[in-house]
Design an enzyme around this catalytic site. Structure first.
Site, PDB file in Angstrom:
ATOM      1  N   ASP A 152       1.154  -1.387  -0.365  1.00 46.09           N
ATOM      2  CA  ASP A 152      -0.225  -0.064  -0.320  1.00 46.09           C
ATOM      3  C   ASP A 152       0.414   1.192  -0.259  1.00 46.09           C
ATOM      4  O   ASP A 152       0.898   1.976   0.544  1.00 46.09           O
ATOM      5  CB  ASP A 152      -1.205  -0.073   1.666  1.00 46.09           C
ATOM      6  CG  ASP A 152      -2.016  -1.650   1.459  1.00 46.09           C
ATOM      7  OD1 ASP A 152      -1.590  -2.307   1.327  1.00 46.09           O
ATOM      8  OD2 ASP A 152      -3.174  -1.421   1.240  1.00 46.09           O
ATOM      9  N   HIS A 168     -11.850  -2.855   7.219  1.00 47.91           N
ATOM     10  CA  HIS A 168     -12.012  -3.957   5.864  1.00 47.91           C
ATOM     11  C   HIS A 168     -12.177  -4.939   6.308  1.00 47.91           C
ATOM     12  O   HIS A 168     -12.131  -6.424   6.253  1.00 47.91           O
ATOM     13  CB  HIS A 168     -10.316  -3.587   5.358  1.00 47.91           C
ATOM     14  CG  HIS A 168     -10.396  -2.709   4.666  1.00 47.91           C
ATOM     15  ND1 HIS A 168     -10.896  -2.409   3.809  1.00 47.91           N
ATOM     16  CD2 HIS A 168      -8.836  -2.114   4.778  1.00 47.91           C
ATOM     17  CE1 HIS A 168     -10.284  -0.996   3.102  1.00 47.91           C
ATOM     18  NE2 HIS A 168      -9.348  -0.568   3.429  1.00 47.91           N
ATOM     19  N   ASN A 185      -6.574  -4.126  -4.494  1.00 48.70           N
ATOM     20  CA  ASN A 185      -7.443  -3.461  -5.238  1.00 48.70           C
ATOM     21  C   ASN A 185      -7.539  -1.872  -6.093  1.00 48.70           C
ATOM     22  O   ASN A 185      -8.221  -2.256  -6.929  1.00 48.70           O
ATOM     23  CB  ASN A 185      -8.646  -3.077  -3.606  1.00 48.70           C
ATOM     24  CG  ASN A 185      -8.399  -1.876  -2.872  1.00 48.70           C
ATOM     25  OD1 ASN A 185      -7.581  -2.682  -2.217  1.00 48.70           O
ATOM     26  ND2 ASN A 185      -9.130  -0.932  -2.479  1.00 48.70           N
ATOM     27  N   TYR A 243      -1.842   3.691  -5.800  1.00 48.53           N
ATOM     28  CA  TYR A 243      -3.229   4.825  -6.031  1.00 48.53           C
ATOM     29  C   TYR A 243      -2.735   5.465  -6.361  1.00 48.53           C
ATOM     30  O   TYR A 243      -3.926   6.675  -6.468  1.00 48.53           O
ATOM     31  CB  TYR A 243      -2.980   5.465  -4.708  1.00 48.53           C
ATOM     32  CG  TYR A 243      -3.206   4.919  -3.805  1.00 48.53           C
ATOM     33  CD1 TYR A 243      -1.932   3.604  -3.259  1.00 48.53           C
ATOM     34  CD2 TYR A 243      -4.314   4.226  -2.839  1.00 48.53           C
ATOM     35  CE1 TYR A 243      -2.271   2.496  -1.916  1.00 48.53           C
ATOM     36  CE2 TYR A 243      -4.448   3.786  -2.084  1.00 48.53           C
ATOM     37  CZ  TYR A 243      -3.599   2.463  -1.179  1.00 48.53           C
ATOM     38  OH  TYR A 243      -3.863   1.374  -0.070  1.00 48.53           O
ATOM     39  N   HIS A 258      -3.539  -3.906   2.452  1.00 53.55           N
ATOM     40  CA  HIS A 258      -4.788  -3.640   2.231  1.00 53.55           C
ATOM     41  C   HIS A 258      -5.237  -2.603   3.623  1.00 53.55           C
ATOM     42  O   HIS A 258      -5.645  -1.344   3.551  1.00 53.55           O
ATOM     43  CB  HIS A 258      -5.634  -4.383   1.907  1.00 53.55           C
ATOM     44  CG  HIS A 258      -7.378  -4.359   1.672  1.00 53.55           C
ATOM     45  ND1 HIS A 258      -7.682  -3.156   1.216  1.00 53.55           N
ATOM     46  CD2 HIS A 258      -8.416  -4.761   1.814  1.00 53.55           C
ATOM     47  CE1 HIS A 258      -8.444  -2.917   0.840  1.00 53.55           C
ATOM     48  NE2 HIS A 258      -9.533  -4.070   1.608  1.00 53.55           N
ATOM     49  N   VAL A 259      -5.058  -2.946   5.014  1.00 55.22           N
ATOM     50  CA  VAL A 259      -4.968  -2.409   6.319  1.00 55.22           C
ATOM     51  C   VAL A 259      -3.777  -1.143   6.456  1.00 55.22           C
ATOM     52  O   VAL A 259      -3.160  -2.017   6.532  1.00 55.22           O
ATOM     53  CB  VAL A 259      -5.662  -3.501   7.542  1.00 55.22           C
ATOM     54  CG1 VAL A 259      -6.111  -2.306   8.447  1.00 55.22           C
ATOM     55  CG2 VAL A 259      -6.797  -3.932   7.013  1.00 55.22           C
ATOM     56  N   HIS A 260      -4.691  -0.111   6.584  1.00 54.85           N
ATOM     57  CA  HIS A 260      -2.827   0.583   6.425  1.00 54.85           C
ATOM     58  C   HIS A 260      -2.295   0.661   8.248  1.00 54.85           C
ATOM     59  O   HIS A 260      -2.895   1.937   8.671  1.00 54.85           O
ATOM     60  CB  HIS A 260      -3.499   1.938   6.372  1.00 54.85           C
ATOM     61  CG  HIS A 260      -4.213   1.774   4.770  1.00 54.85           C
ATOM     62  ND1 HIS A 260      -4.659   2.886   3.774  1.00 54.85           N
ATOM     63  CD2 HIS A 260      -3.816   1.435   3.305  1.00 54.85           C
ATOM     64  CE1 HIS A 260      -4.926   2.326   3.108  1.00 54.85           C
ATOM     65  NE2 HIS A 260      -4.183   1.370   2.543  1.00 54.85           N
ATOM     66  N   ASP A 277      -1.666  -2.700  -3.867  1.00 62.21           N
ATOM     67  CA  ASP A 277      -2.002  -1.722  -4.044  1.00 62.21           C
ATOM     68  C   ASP A 277      -0.183  -0.325  -4.249  1.00 62.21           C
ATOM     69  O   ASP A 277      -0.360   0.002  -3.289  1.00 62.21           O
ATOM     70  CB  ASP A 277      -2.546  -0.819  -2.708  1.00 62.21           C
ATOM     71  CG  ASP A 277      -4.086  -1.208  -2.646  1.00 62.21           C
ATOM     72  OD1 ASP A 277      -4.473  -1.476  -3.873  1.00 62.21           O
ATOM     73  OD2 ASP A 277      -4.466  -0.953  -1.861  1.00 62.21           O
TER      74      ASP A 277
HETATM   75 FE   LIG Z   1      -6.195  -2.123  -0.737  1.00 56.12          FE
END
Ligand SMILES: [Fe+2]
Ligand SMILES: *[C@@H]1O[C@H](CO)[C@@H](O)[C@H](O)[C@H]1NC(C)=O
Ligand SMILES: *[C@@H]1O[C@H](CO)[C@@H](O)[C@H](O)[C@H]1NC(C)=O
Ligand SMILES: *[C@@H]1O[C@H](CO)[C@@H](O)[C@H](O)[C@H]1NC(C)=O
Length: 433
Positions: A152, A305, A212, A182, A332-334, A179
């Site tokens: 991410d 999430h 995603n 962005y 995914h989870v920041h 990710d």
């Molecule tokens: Fe993500």
């Protein structure tokens, strides 16, 4: 007046509590602004941009870059001495359009055979500046190797900070949990991301899986992963894949599975059949370490999430547990989270250690709020930006460490020695409950 003042302070602290969440003792800095880029289009040039390299089978590396000129050749010249290029390889090129955006030309050239742990100097397209990469250590169960682990990333001031810290570590291969840019449909942002990571990604293999934000599908107009697939193809000749969205590779004594959270994973899917076949080929004498990476975490006690990895987990967790996987990395989870070895939500000495490393520093900021009480399988969790390092020492021992960005300093915040399941004296026979 005094009463008013006190009430105001109470209201203010209540608001702060609501905003910051009451679970985390850390008050981390907010998201940083996106870096700004000059998007002025200049006359097309054959100068290589967005140079990055990836592993492409034993002793081979894929060199990828973009040129704004469509007449640039897809060749790489390389050698072990700076300025002297004894070898040449030819590859292929591709481009794409996205609504009104027209991409440059992406070149992908596989070079090799190469020696292990060796620095090579190379030029893309037979001209332009010289780049250099170092190949990973040789195959072998006792061979040490260091992975940098990130997810991410995006392209903000925090991304820059994370990249600076990774650049200072002497890593061999970077594992990226999805990710990337962005860009979120803004295609020029894929170009600026490529430029941002070039100093690192041109020097060490970067192995990525999708998130995603990398999908960018426009239903019935544009299929998913158009940009991602053109820019970051990870499949290569030796692995007969039909998809760029899941693959595996071996390096030193490690077999790595890069799984796809945003492509079919159900029992009748191509990914599932491929995974079964790939796991059947793993030889734990040759590769005592078995690790996997995907985007949406299966074990996550952050409120962000929740449940998004559940369907994939129910489809694949028994398969991975049976194969005695050591670690599953997710993004995914920041935030950062590490679990104990776990299976079916129960602490299990033969289960998988899950590590969420979605804390690269993208513009969405941190996921600060956690579910309470902390589940028994969750060992360490913190909402901070940072990166991880997995140092495989030999066939039995590895040091995992997480380094958070304390402002712009990397600070070791979580670390442990772990042992591989292949060396475990536990009876890890699989019982499907
Ligand atoms: Fe993500
Ligand atoms: C597994 O790898 C070891 C070491 O490379 C080799 O000696 C052995 O024959 C392999 N086993 C199988 C079943 O291929
Ligand atoms: C493996 O590495 C660990 C940690 O450095 C060390 O304690 C252990 O003795 C090593 N084992 C072998 C067989 O070299
Ligand atoms: C693990 O590696 C990190 C990063 O190199 C290092 O700072 C840390 O001291 C190591 N941890 C242990 C327990 O040896």
């Amino acid at each position: 007046m005094a009463g008013y003042g006190r009430r105001f302070v109470r209201l203010l602290s209540l608001l702060l509590l609501l905003v910051l969440g009451n679970a985390s003792p850390y008050v981390r800095p907010p998201a940083r602004k996106s870096l700004s880029w000059p998007f002025s289009s200049t006359t097309p040039t054959t100068d290589p941009q967005q140079v990055h390299v990836s592993l492409a089978g034993p002793k081979h590396i894929k060199v990828s870059w973009m040129t704004s000129s469509f007449s640039a050749p897809s060749i790489v010249k390389w050698g072990t001495t700076s300025g002297k290029y004894d070898f040449t390889a030819q590859g292929e090129s591709t481009s794409y359009t996205y609504v009104t955006y027209k991409s440059g030309l992406f070149h992908h050239v596989i070079v090799g055979p190469l020696d292990a742990s060796t620095s090579y100097y190379y030029r893309c397209g037979g001209a332009g500046p010289e780049f250099s990469f170092r190949t990973p250590p040789p195959a072998g169960p006792q061979v040490p190797i260091t992975f940098a682990v990130a997810g991410d990333l995006g392209q903000t001031g925090w991304t820059k900070s994370t990249l600076d810290h990774i650049q200072k570590t002497d890593y061999d291969v970077l594992l990226f949990a999805g990710d990337l840019s962005y860009a979120d449909y803004m295609q020029p942002l894929w170009d600026s991301f490529g430029q941002l990571v070039q100093p690192l990604a041109s020097a060490r293999p970067w192995m990525v899986t999708q998130g995603n934000h990398d999908v960018e599908e426009m239903p019935s107009i544009i299929k998913g992963f158009r940009s991602y697939n053109a820019r970051w193809p990870m499949s290569f000749d030796e692995s007969p894949l039909t998809s760029n969205l899941f693959y595996s590779f071996e390096v030193a004594g490690v077999h790595v599975l890069m799984l796809g959270s945003y492509t079919d994973y159900a029992e009748n899917s191509p990914q599932y059949s491929w995974l079964q076949a790939d796991l059947a080929k793993v030889n734990r004498t040759r590769t005592p370490w078995l690790i996997a990476m995907l985007h949406a975490p299966w074990y996550n006690s952050n409120t962000a999430h929740q449940g998004e990895g559940d369907a994939m987990m129910s489809a694949m967790e028994p398969l991975l547990r049976k194969a005695k996987i050591d670690i599953v990395f997710a993004g995914h989870v920041h935030a950062y989270e590490r679990t104990t070895r776990v299976f079916l939500k129960n602490v299990d000495p033969c289960g998988i250690m899950h590590i969420t490393i979605g804390d690269g520093g993208n513009r969405e900021g941190l996921a600060r709020s956690y579910k309470n009480p902390q589940p028994r399988w969750s060992v360490f969790r913190e909402a901070s930006f940072g990166h991880g390092e997995l140092k495989i020492a030999n066939s039995t021992h590895a040091n995992w460490s997480w380094h958070r960005n304390d402002n712009d300093e990397p600070v070791l915040a979580d670390d442990l020695w772990m042992t591989s399941l292949s060396s475990s004296s536990q009876d890890c026979a699989f019982v499907n409950k």
